[in-house]
Write a protein that holds these residues in place. Structure first.
Motif, PDB file in Angstrom:
ATOM      1  N   ALA A 154       0.812  -1.223   0.000  1.00 31.19           N
ATOM      2  CA  ALA A 154       0.000   0.000   0.000  1.00 31.19           C
ATOM      3  C   ALA A 154       0.843   1.269   0.000  1.00 31.19           C
ATOM      4  CB  ALA A 154      -0.935   0.003   1.211  1.00 31.19           C
ATOM      5  N   GLY A 155       2.162   1.126   0.252  1.00 36.89           N
ATOM      6  CA  GLY A 155       3.037   2.287   0.227  1.00 36.89           C
ATOM      7  C   GLY A 155       2.877   3.225   1.413  1.00 36.89           C
ATOM      8  N   GLN A 156       2.316   2.721   2.529  1.00 36.72           N
ATOM      9  CA  GLN A 156       2.127   3.542   3.739  1.00 36.72           C
ATOM     10  C   GLN A 156       3.224   3.159   4.742  1.00 36.72           C
ATOM     11  OE1 GLN A 156      -0.508   5.908   3.522  1.00 36.72           O
ATOM     12  NE2 GLN A 156      -0.344   5.024   1.467  1.00 36.72           N
ATOM     13  N   PHE A 157       4.271   3.966   4.791  1.00 35.67           N
ATOM     14  CA  PHE A 157       5.480   3.623   5.538  1.00 35.67           C
ATOM     15  C   PHE A 157       5.265   3.879   7.028  1.00 35.67           C
ATOM     16  CE2 PHE A 157       9.886   3.519   6.730  1.00 35.67           C
ATOM     17  CZ  PHE A 157      10.463   2.669   5.803  1.00 35.67           C
TER      18      PHE A 157
ATOM     19  N   PHE B 164      -8.354   1.160  13.290  1.00 29.70           N
ATOM     20  CA  PHE B 164      -9.535   1.794  12.700  1.00 29.70           C
ATOM     21  C   PHE B 164      -9.704   3.228  13.209  1.00 29.70           C
ATOM     22  CE2 PHE B 164     -14.066   2.838  12.760  1.00 29.70           C
ATOM     23  CZ  PHE B 164     -14.407   2.613  11.430  1.00 29.70           C
ATOM     24  N   LEU B 165      -9.475   3.427  14.509  1.00 27.27           N
ATOM     25  CA  LEU B 165      -9.673   4.753  15.100  1.00 27.27           C
ATOM     26  C   LEU B 165      -8.666   5.775  14.580  1.00 27.27           C
ATOM     27  CD1 LEU B 165     -10.450   3.827  18.830  1.00 27.27           C
ATOM     28  CD2 LEU B 165     -12.040   4.749  17.137  1.00 27.27           C
ATOM     29  N   ILE B 166      -7.427   5.344  14.375  1.00 23.63           N
ATOM     30  CA  ILE B 166      -6.403   6.304  13.948  1.00 23.63           C
ATOM     31  C   ILE B 166      -6.303   6.403  12.430  1.00 23.63           C
ATOM     32  CG2 ILE B 166      -5.076   5.877  16.053  1.00 23.63           C
ATOM     33  CD1 ILE B 166      -3.100   4.277  14.346  1.00 23.63           C
ATOM     34  N   SER B 167      -7.017   5.541  11.713  1.00 25.06           N
ATOM     35  CA  SER B 167      -6.877   5.502  10.253  1.00 25.06           C
ATOM     36  C   SER B 167      -7.275   6.816   9.592  1.00 25.06           C
ATOM     37  CB  SER B 167      -7.707   4.354   9.669  1.00 25.06           C
ATOM     38  OG  SER B 167      -9.099   4.551   9.913  1.00 25.06           O
ATOM     39  N   TYR B 168      -8.355   7.426  10.069  1.00 28.83           N
ATOM     40  CA  TYR B 168      -8.819   8.651   9.399  1.00 28.83           C
ATOM     41  C   TYR B 168      -7.802   9.779   9.494  1.00 28.83           C
ATOM     42  CZ  TYR B 168     -11.646  12.639   8.028  1.00 28.83           C
ATOM     43  OH  TYR B 168     -12.102  13.776   7.406  1.00 28.83           O
ATOM     44  N   PRO B 169      -7.275  10.106  10.692  1.00 22.42           N
ATOM     45  CA  PRO B 169      -6.293  11.204  10.735  1.00 22.42           C
ATOM     46  C   PRO B 169      -4.963  10.865  10.069  1.00 22.42           C
ATOM     47  CG  PRO B 169      -6.552  10.225  12.911  1.00 22.42           C
ATOM     48  CD  PRO B 169      -7.637   9.658  12.047  1.00 22.42           C
TER      49      PRO B 169
ATOM     50  N   ARG C 207      -4.670  10.902   6.171  1.00 20.29           N
ATOM     51  CA  ARG C 207      -4.701  12.220   5.540  1.00 20.29           C
ATOM     52  C   ARG C 207      -3.288  12.760   5.320  1.00 20.29           C
ATOM     53  NH1 ARG C 207      -9.740  14.791   5.986  1.00 20.29           N
ATOM     54  NH2 ARG C 207      -8.751  16.859   6.009  1.00 20.29           N
ATOM     55  N   LEU C 208      -2.298  12.045   5.850  1.00 22.85           N
ATOM     56  CA  LEU C 208      -0.901  12.455   5.735  1.00 22.85           C
ATOM     57  C   LEU C 208      -0.176  11.548   4.750  1.00 22.85           C
ATOM     58  CD1 LEU C 208      -0.226  12.851   9.566  1.00 22.85           C
ATOM     59  CD2 LEU C 208      -0.838  14.659   7.954  1.00 22.85           C
ATOM     60  N   ARG C 209       0.928  12.055   4.225  1.00 27.52           N
ATOM     61  CA  ARG C 209       1.708  11.275   3.276  1.00 27.52           C
ATOM     62  C   ARG C 209       3.188  11.344   3.620  1.00 27.52           C
ATOM     63  NH1 ARG C 209      -0.636  12.534  -2.829  1.00 27.52           N
ATOM     64  NH2 ARG C 209      -2.869  12.226  -2.381  1.00 27.52           N
ATOM     65  N   GLY C 210       3.926  10.349   3.106  1.00 28.82           N
ATOM     66  CA  GLY C 210       5.372  10.360   3.219  1.00 28.82           C
ATOM     67  C   GLY C 210       5.869  10.392   4.645  1.00 28.82           C
ATOM     68  N   VAL C 211       6.848  11.273   4.886  1.00 29.47           N
ATOM     69  CA  VAL C 211       7.486  11.350   6.189  1.00 29.47           C
ATOM     70  C   VAL C 211       6.505  11.766   7.275  1.00 29.47           C
ATOM     71  CG1 VAL C 211       8.228  13.749   5.888  1.00 29.47           C
ATOM     72  CG2 VAL C 211       9.498  12.246   7.426  1.00 29.47           C
ATOM     73  N   PHE C 212       5.484  12.546   6.911  1.00 28.96           N
ATOM     74  CA  PHE C 212       4.507  12.986   7.902  1.00 28.96           C
ATOM     75  C   PHE C 212       3.659  11.805   8.395  1.00 28.96           C
ATOM     76  CE2 PHE C 212       5.358  16.658   5.151  1.00 28.96           C
ATOM     77  CZ  PHE C 212       5.855  17.540   6.102  1.00 28.96           C
TER      78      PHE C 212
END
Length: 333
Positions: free
Chosen positions: A59-62, A104-109, A112-117
């Motif tokens: 998924a590319g979510q580091f 599930f709870l932290i997925s929404y916030p 919304r961020l990408r990469g290093v963030f």
């Protein structure tokens, strides 16, 4: 077209046989306790890295916060077993449920961020869970370190024979890799790879980004939690500084990168390189000073990653492609 399909399936079948031989056959081929311990770590971390790779690779979510799920799995099963007598097999399911709820709870916030963030946000989640546990244990009168009584029994997930632990880790590896294989060959897997390659383009063609990221996140969190339970029952002692250590998350990412991120075999190959390297360096340099093995380990990993920027699997694929091209040129010549 049919020939390609047959070759593809034959390759998958051969890989499955090889993986089963490694996970189930090797524990019976090894007799020395040290090497059985090492095999347990390789198989366990191979499964954990594969679980991380589902989110970080496909998924590319580091993520660098998987230690939160690892610690939740370790603490959930241990507390239920030591305080209520609940079997760790059931406690593991409770830890997986809690980890999936947190994901599930932290997925929404975080999505919304990408990469290093995104990576920084997941680190914050892992540290927050550790701090909350430290605060809560004072209220609930939970000791800092929790020991599990050594009473061998299948229902207690405690074994007198080290080989049984290696077999358990092997079954864990097969389960995780089997699910990763099924996901990678499904529509969800192709969507995840599209998200990894170009998230904006994937969204433009109508792929539900949050839905498929969430699927990968939930599965990854559940298996990481299960791995935490297996480790707790193996060492029979847990404390926040060990099971909620950010180093665990970093190791899982490094194993996937070294072996080949976003590939099925990459995490297992990465674990097969890094875990023996850690153990042997700790054994050889342990007397040279606290943390000396970590310095050498880090330097060696930097060198390996520089020499194999695409990982072991990527380097092997590039070499195979070059051979095919050279073979085709010779055939035409």
């Amino acid at each position: 077209m049919n020939l390609h399909r047959i070759d593809y399936r034959d390759g998958d079948a051969l890989g499955a046989v090889l993986l089963v031989a490694i996970a189930i056959g090797l524990p019976f081929a090894v007799a020395d306790r040290f090497y059985l311990n090492l095999l347990f770590l390789i198989l366990l971390y191979g499964g954990l890295a594969s679980a991380w790779n589902l989110l970080g690779g496909y998924a590319g979510q580091f993520s660098l916060g998987h230690t939160a799920f690892f610690g939740i799995g370790a603490y959930s099963s241990t507390l239920l077993y030591t305080m209520a007598g609940v079997s760790p097999w059931l406690g593991a399911l409770g830890g997986m449920a809690i980890s999936m709820a947190l994901a599930f709870l932290i997925s929404y916030p975080v999505f919304r961020l990408r990469g290093v963030f995104f990576a920084m946000a997941t680190i914050a989640v892992g540290e927050t869970v550790r701090i909350v546990l430290l605060w809560y244990r004072r209220i609930a009168d939970i000791p800092y370190g929790i020991s599990i009584d050594y009473k061998p029994g299948f229902g207690r997930m405690i074994f007198a024979e080290p080989r049984s632990y290696a077999l358990m880790a092997g079954m864990f590896l097969l389960l995780v890799v089997g699910v990763c294989y099924a996901v990678s060959r499904s529509r969800a897997g192709y969507y995840l790879q599209a998200l990894r390659d170009n998230e904006d383009a994937a969204q433009a063609v109508g792929i539900d980004l949050r839905r498929y990221k969430l699927i990968a996140f939930l599965i990854s969190a559940a298996f990481t939690s299960l791995g935490g339970t297996l480790m707790a029952q193996y060492v029979l002692y847990i404390e926040p500084s060990t099971v909620f250590n950010t180093t665990i998350s970093i190791d899982l990412a490094l194993m996937s990168i070294l072996g080949g991120i976003g590939t099925l075999w990459g995490p297992l190959l990465g674990a097969a390189v890094t875990m023996p390297l850690q153990e042997f360096l700790r054994d050889w340099l342990g007397s040279a000073g606290a943390g000396a093995h970590l310095v050498v380990y880090g330097a060696l990993l930097v060198v390996i990653v520089m020499l194999l920027p695409q990982g072991i699997v990527g380097a092997w694929k590039d070499r195979s492609a070059k051979r095919r091209r050279h073979g085709g040129q010779h055939a035409r010549g």
